[in-house]
Design a protein around this motif. Structure first.
Motif, PDB file in Angstrom:
ATOM      1  N   VAL A 227     -38.622 -13.177 -33.142  1.00  0.00           N
ATOM      2  CA  VAL A 227     -39.452 -13.386 -31.963  1.00  0.00           C
ATOM      3  C   VAL A 227     -40.856 -13.704 -32.453  1.00  0.00           C
ATOM      4  O   VAL A 227     -41.405 -12.988 -33.293  1.00  0.00           O
ATOM      5  N   ARG A 228     -41.446 -14.771 -31.933  1.00  0.00           N
ATOM      6  CA  ARG A 228     -42.755 -15.195 -32.436  1.00  0.00           C
ATOM      7  C   ARG A 228     -43.697 -15.496 -31.263  1.00  0.00           C
ATOM      8  O   ARG A 228     -43.304 -16.145 -30.296  1.00  0.00           O
ATOM      9  N   TYR A 229     -44.921 -15.005 -31.366  1.00  0.00           N
ATOM     10  CA  TYR A 229     -45.957 -15.254 -30.363  1.00  0.00           C
ATOM     11  C   TYR A 229     -47.213 -15.768 -31.062  1.00  0.00           C
ATOM     12  O   TYR A 229     -47.509 -15.377 -32.196  1.00  0.00           O
ATOM     13  N   GLN A 230     -47.935 -16.615 -30.373  1.00  0.00           N
ATOM     14  CA  GLN A 230     -49.233 -17.059 -30.864  1.00  0.00           C
ATOM     15  C   GLN A 230     -50.280 -16.860 -29.783  1.00  0.00           C
ATOM     16  O   GLN A 230     -50.008 -17.024 -28.593  1.00  0.00           O
ATOM     17  N   PHE A 231     -51.492 -16.481 -30.191  1.00  0.00           N
ATOM     18  CA  PHE A 231     -52.555 -16.189 -29.241  1.00  0.00           C
ATOM     19  C   PHE A 231     -53.891 -16.335 -29.952  1.00  0.00           C
ATOM     20  O   PHE A 231     -53.989 -16.277 -31.190  1.00  0.00           O
ATOM     21  N   ARG A 232     -54.953 -16.482 -29.155  1.00  0.00           N
ATOM     22  CA  ARG A 232     -56.278 -16.730 -29.718  1.00  0.00           C
ATOM     23  C   ARG A 232     -57.112 -15.464 -29.810  1.00  0.00           C
ATOM     24  O   ARG A 232     -57.843 -15.268 -30.774  1.00  0.00           O
ATOM     25  N   GLU A 233     -57.020 -14.621 -28.805  1.00  0.00           N
ATOM     26  CA  GLU A 233     -57.870 -13.441 -28.759  1.00  0.00           C
ATOM     27  C   GLU A 233     -57.191 -12.255 -29.422  1.00  0.00           C
ATOM     28  O   GLU A 233     -56.021 -11.969 -29.164  1.00  0.00           O
TER      29      GLU A 233
ATOM     30  N   THR B 178     -44.299  -6.424 -26.329  1.00  0.00           N
ATOM     31  CA  THR B 178     -43.220  -7.290 -25.838  1.00  0.00           C
ATOM     32  C   THR B 178     -42.259  -7.674 -26.952  1.00  0.00           C
ATOM     33  O   THR B 178     -41.030  -7.651 -26.767  1.00  0.00           O
ATOM     34  N   ALA B 179     -42.800  -8.002 -28.120  1.00  0.00           N
ATOM     35  CA  ALA B 179     -41.950  -8.429 -29.241  1.00  0.00           C
ATOM     36  C   ALA B 179     -41.029  -7.306 -29.697  1.00  0.00           C
ATOM     37  O   ALA B 179     -39.821  -7.519 -29.913  1.00  0.00           O
ATOM     38  N   ILE B 180     -41.553  -6.097 -29.839  1.00  0.00           N
ATOM     39  CA  ILE B 180     -40.730  -4.966 -30.294  1.00  0.00           C
ATOM     40  C   ILE B 180     -39.673  -4.620 -29.261  1.00  0.00           C
ATOM     41  O   ILE B 180     -38.517  -4.338 -29.606  1.00  0.00           O
ATOM     42  N   ARG B 181     -40.037  -4.663 -27.992  1.00  0.00           N
ATOM     43  CA  ARG B 181     -39.052  -4.377 -26.956  1.00  0.00           C
ATOM     44  C   ARG B 181     -37.893  -5.368 -27.008  1.00  0.00           C
ATOM     45  O   ARG B 181     -36.727  -4.994 -26.871  1.00  0.00           O
ATOM     46  N   GLN B 182     -38.179  -6.622 -27.245  1.00  0.00           N
ATOM     47  CA  GLN B 182     -37.131  -7.644 -27.279  1.00  0.00           C
ATOM     48  C   GLN B 182     -36.211  -7.473 -28.483  1.00  0.00           C
ATOM     49  O   GLN B 182     -34.987  -7.530 -28.353  1.00  0.00           O
TER      50      GLN B 182
END
Length: 305
Positions: A89-95, A105-109
């Motif tokens: 599971v991969r997420y990208q964000f600026r802040e 969210t990633a750990i839950r998934q």
């Protein structure tokens, strides 16, 4: 007395949490990020895992492995979580402030789709754990409606309070867990030295064991705890019709249930039962009515569907 109810409900949730934790999958965790943020991210990951009793973090002899990686590239953060060899599971964000929410969210998934946890062999559980697993995973829900005759003690003679109950059970194989609410009342007048049980109401939680697993009918036994309220009415002076007084009893109870269930292989069933309540509280001290211990009995018929 309200505190007793909160404590009782809290104990139920605590036992459910303890069962989940005992049956949890042993998990090893690997966290990778910049050296300056390594310790903080490690703490954040472990803190988030503490909200998931399905897995417990260990240092060795792990059944599953979780890898969490965080790095920054050209002002953009990239967070990756992977369980064993599953698709990450991969997420990208600026802040940077978004890290906590994205990590949650990633750990839950990834935990929810852990193949080791989903395929765990329940043969390693104890008999009680296997029964609980069977009820939780394979059990079916049943709504129950009941009519009964309540019988209690009214000083020196029996008092009656016909009533009705509604409940829900979830069961599989021999076992069922249940929640039940009931209400009974005697509509007649107070006469002479006699008392009446004007109100008998309460709520129960408990466990039932059916002796036959697959037969169309079965005897069963059950037990549990609950809260009960009883209101007695009577004359403080038996010769004075205007001296009506009341006694309010309220508190926790222990109950035993015995019954015989028919038509279990159909979409509904029929249930003949008797329930005995043993109050774990004394009489109302503010009443002028006689002070006596007040166990009650319910004889009834129920339908489940």
């Amino acid at each position: 007395m309200a505190r007793v109810g909160y404590i009782f409900v809290g104990c139920i949730f605590l036992m459910a949490y303890a069962f989940s934790a005992y049956c949890a999958t042993d998990l090893c965790v690997q966290v990778t990020t910049s050296p300056d943020d390594q310790d903080n991210l490690q703490k954040l990951v472990h803190n988030e895992l503490g909200h998931h009793p399905s897995h417990v973090v260990v240092q060795e002899d792990c059944e599953s492995r979780l890898k969490v990686e965080l790095f920054e590239l050209k002002g953009m953060y990239y967070l990756t979580a992977r369980m064993n060899q599953a698709v990450p599971v991969r997420y990208q964000f600026r802040e940077n402030q978004e890290l906590s929410a994205k990590l949650r969210t990633a750990i839950r998934q990834v935990l929810a789709h852990d193949p080791i946890f989903l395929m765990n062999d329940i043969t390693r559980y104890s008999a009680i754990q296997r029964a609980a697993h069977s009820v939780l995973k394979r059990g079916h829900n049943t709504i129950r409606l009941e009519l009964y005759q309540g019988i209690g003690r009214g000083n020196e003679q029996a008092v009656y309070a016909p009533g009705a109950a509604v409940g829900m059970t979830r069961g599989a194989d021999h076992w069922q867990v249940f929640a039940r609410m009931y209400f009974g009342s005697w509509p007649g007048k107070v006469l002479g030295e006699s008392y009446v049980l004007r109100v008998d109401t309460g709520a129960d939680l408990g466990l039932i064991y059916e002796f036959n697993k697959l037969d169309n009918s079965s005897l069963y036994v059950g037990a549990g705890f609950g809260l009960q309220y009883m209101r007695y009415e009577g004359r403080s002076d038996p010769t004075d019709a205007k001296s009506i007084d009341h006694r309010n009893d309220f508190g926790p109870t222990f109950h035993l249930r015995l019954g015989f269930r028919l038509m279990r292989l159909y979409d509904f069933d029929c249930d003949f039962f008797v329930v005995g309540y043993l109050p774990m509280f004394g009489a109302d001290k503010d009443s002028r009515l006689a002070d006596f211990y007040s166990p009650t009995l319910q004889l009834g018929l129920g339908i489940g569907f």
